[in-house]
Design a protein around this motif. Structure first.
Motif, short mmCIF file in Angstrom:
data_model
loop_
_atom_site.label_atom_id
_atom_site.label_comp_id
_atom_site.label_asym_id
_atom_site.label_seq_id
_atom_site.Cartn_x
_atom_site.Cartn_y
_atom_site.Cartn_z
N PHE A 165 41.02 -30.74 46.63
CA PHE A 165 41.68 -29.45 46.41
C PHE A 165 40.76 -28.53 45.62
O PHE A 165 39.75 -28.96 45.05
N GLU A 166 41.12 -27.25 45.62
CA GLU A 166 40.40 -26.26 44.83
C GLU A 166 41.32 -25.70 43.77
O GLU A 166 42.51 -25.50 44.01
N VAL A 167 40.77 -25.47 42.59
CA VAL A 167 41.46 -24.79 41.51
C VAL A 167 40.56 -23.64 41.08
O VAL A 167 39.43 -23.88 40.63
N ASP A 168 41.05 -22.44 41.28
CA ASP A 168 40.27 -21.25 40.92
C ASP A 168 38.85 -21.30 41.48
O ASP A 168 37.87 -21.01 40.80
N GLY A 169 38.73 -21.72 42.73
CA GLY A 169 37.44 -21.74 43.41
C GLY A 169 36.58 -22.97 43.16
O GLY A 169 35.53 -23.11 43.77
N MET A 170 37.01 -23.86 42.28
CA MET A 170 36.23 -25.08 41.99
C MET A 170 36.84 -26.26 42.73
O MET A 170 38.05 -26.49 42.64
#
Length: 92
Positions: A59-64
């Motif tokens: 998954f991604e969180v704020d693009g990370m």
């Protein structure tokens, strides 16, 4: 709710919702945890796979990009518990 807890709950109810598509409670609970992931944690799920005894969620969180591993038997326990309870196996 911590991110890892939200992911675990989301993955558990996702299994139930996919296996019981006519179960309105499962659908609503899945939507609830999806909303928590999106709104509270800004998560975008990329993929879910299995490897050995684990589900692996990318998954991604704020693009990370990130990942978490969860034991399959722990995630599937909710679904199996529902399936083993006769009152939950009536038509939804």
């Amino acid at each position: 709710m911590q991110l890892v807890d939200a992911l675990s709950n989301w993955l558990s109810i996702k299994k139930v919702h996919e296996e019981r598509p006519h179960d309105l409670a499962a659908k609503e609970t899945f939507e609830f945890f999806s909303e928590i992931l999106n709104e509270d944690h800004h998560v975008n799920i990329s993929s879910i796979s299995t490897s050995g005894p684990y589900y692996i969620v990318l998954f991604e969180v704020d693009g990370m990009e990130r990942s978490e591993k969860f034991f399959i038997d722990v995630i599937d326990a909710l679904y199996e518990g529902i399936q083993n309870e006769p009152r939950f196996n009536e038509e939804c």
